[in-house]
Enzyme design. Sequence first.
Site, PDB file in Angstrom:
ATOM      1  N   ASP A 166       0.797  -1.227   0.000  1.00 57.74           N
ATOM      2  CA  ASP A 166       0.000   0.000   0.000  1.00 57.74           C
ATOM      3  C   ASP A 166       0.833   1.283   0.000  1.00 57.74           C
ATOM      4  O   ASP A 166       0.338   2.341   0.377  1.00 57.74           O
ATOM      5  CB  ASP A 166      -0.967  -0.001   1.183  1.00 57.74           C
ATOM      6  CG  ASP A 166      -0.272   0.089   2.533  1.00 57.74           C
ATOM      7  OD1 ASP A 166       0.961  -0.077   2.587  1.00 57.74           O
ATOM      8  OD2 ASP A 166      -0.967   0.317   3.531  1.00 57.74           O
ATOM      9  N   GLU A 167       2.072   1.185  -0.455  1.00 58.93           N
ATOM     10  CA  GLU A 167       2.917   2.372  -0.480  1.00 58.93           C
ATOM     11  C   GLU A 167       3.872   2.327  -1.661  1.00 58.93           C
ATOM     12  O   GLU A 167       4.392   1.273  -2.004  1.00 58.93           O
ATOM     13  CB  GLU A 167       3.760   2.435   0.801  1.00 58.93           C
ATOM     14  CG  GLU A 167       3.547   3.661   1.606  1.00 58.93           C
ATOM     15  CD  GLU A 167       4.368   3.653   2.886  1.00 58.93           C
ATOM     16  OE1 GLU A 167       4.696   4.773   3.300  1.00 58.93           O
ATOM     17  OE2 GLU A 167       4.683   2.599   3.435  1.00 58.93           O
TER      18      GLU A 167
END
Length: 117
Positions: free
Chosen positions: A47-48
Amino acid sequence: MPAVTAERLCGHAVFVAPDFARYKAASQAAREIFGRHTDSIEPLSLDEAYLDVTENKGDLPTATLVAKAIRRQIRDELNLTASAGVAPNKFLAKIASDWRKPNGLFVIQPTRSRGFC
């Protein structure tokens, strides 16, 4: 926070097993959106990611406008929220991203970057 800490603090909490296949699919869909804006993508986790949008595919004049467009597309297409940090380097971009979580946008202008170091 770690689940063991959450359980200690909130004994009546309900813990739901993670769905890693779903997380991975959402991550891939978000990266597809990133790819519409730049080929310079450095994934960090599911998620990054760091994106260099100095030269972006939409010819948007600022990184802030690119970040806004990406966040809007993630919301509209994936029904997910996304935080973004805009800064002159990766270290400051990470700080900026964390500054307005969840679902926020924070910009550190190059002229203000010394105050964050």
